[in-house]
Design a protein around this motif. Sequence first.
Motif, PDB file in Angstrom:
ATOM      1  N   ASP A  79       2.049   3.868  -5.560  1.00 23.42           N
ATOM      2  CA  ASP A  79       2.553   3.759  -4.196  1.00 23.42           C
ATOM      3  C   ASP A  79       3.806   4.610  -3.995  1.00 23.42           C
ATOM      4  N   ASP A  80       3.973   5.077  -2.793  1.00 27.08           N
ATOM      5  CA  ASP A  80       5.222   5.643  -2.261  1.00 27.08           C
ATOM      6  C   ASP A  80       5.357   7.162  -2.342  1.00 27.08           C
ATOM      7  N   HIS A 150      -0.266   4.747   3.203  1.00 26.20           N
ATOM      8  CA  HIS A 150       0.666   3.657   2.888  1.00 26.20           C
ATOM      9  C   HIS A 150       1.583   3.423   4.095  1.00 26.20           C
ATOM     10  N   HIS A 154       6.360   3.708   5.819  1.00 30.97           N
ATOM     11  CA  HIS A 154       6.625   2.631   4.859  1.00 30.97           C
ATOM     12  C   HIS A 154       7.238   1.415   5.540  1.00 30.97           C
ATOM     13  N   PRO A 189       2.679  -1.577   2.656  1.00 30.30           N
ATOM     14  CA  PRO A 189       3.963  -1.609   1.968  1.00 30.30           C
ATOM     15  C   PRO A 189       4.378  -3.030   1.605  1.00 30.30           C
TER      16      PRO A 189
HETATM   17 ZN   LIG Z   1       5.477   1.074  -1.027  1.00 31.70          ZN
END
Ligand SMILES: [Zn+2]
Length: 273
Positions: A79-80, A150, A154, A189
Amino acid sequence: MALDALSTWRSVSGRDREAFERPRVYFPYLHDVPEDEENAFRAFVEMLSDSHTFLSYSDAIDRVLNGPIDKPYVAFSFDDGFASNIAASRILEEYGATGCFFVPPGFIDSKLPTADAMREFGFSPGTCEEPMTWSDLEDMKSRGHEIGNHTLNHRTLSSISEEQASDEISRGADRIRGVLGECRHFAWPRGQFKHMTDIAARTVFETGHDSCASAERGAHVQPLHSDPQLLCVRRDHIMTSWPLRHDKYFIGRASETASGQSNAWPHGWSVRP
Ligand SMILES: [Zn+2]
């Protein structure tokens, strides 16, 4: 300390082995993989490679939906969109694995100084890393990895209006599809049920995603044989700063506690229109 004692007891008892061998689809997920933790990540992938078959994220979703779940499978995700994910993707390739990289396109496009971006996008304290670029993501895609949505920026979808949430989901997908041509999967998120709503989950499917993932711990043991909208993917958070025995503890626990219920949305949520 308690976790130490518990994980030691487990490996002695052989319970790990039994849990590792249970047929299931297991989705470990990570965030950044700092350079000095690359070997720890390699050890994690290697440990799983002994007893598990690696699937692409899309194949793993298909396996949970349609089966058969006849042996232990693993699909990795991240993620991210941090730059250290590039090295992590190369490590996966050493073992014939691929990953799905869930990125907030607003972070990829951001020109903010790194420390400011961490605050702006609400990333975990302690993380301070640049985003990958679109050309990094294109390159990863050409090597067989997948890029997922995602949200655009966020955002915690349960903390903003229905309209804002819908915007975050659809604009995130549009941006990824605009550059890479495809965006099949979504992960929200922060990942707990309290960070999501059933209306937002419905929007995820209405905007053309094939799956919606949480960061609720668990594993999938029973195929759904039905609508993808009925599936809430469980992912197990792993950190490369942990000793391997802690990872083993979480892998074992996710395996032992998995049931048909591990596919489901919380009671009372109507994700299907
Ligand atoms: Zn995240």
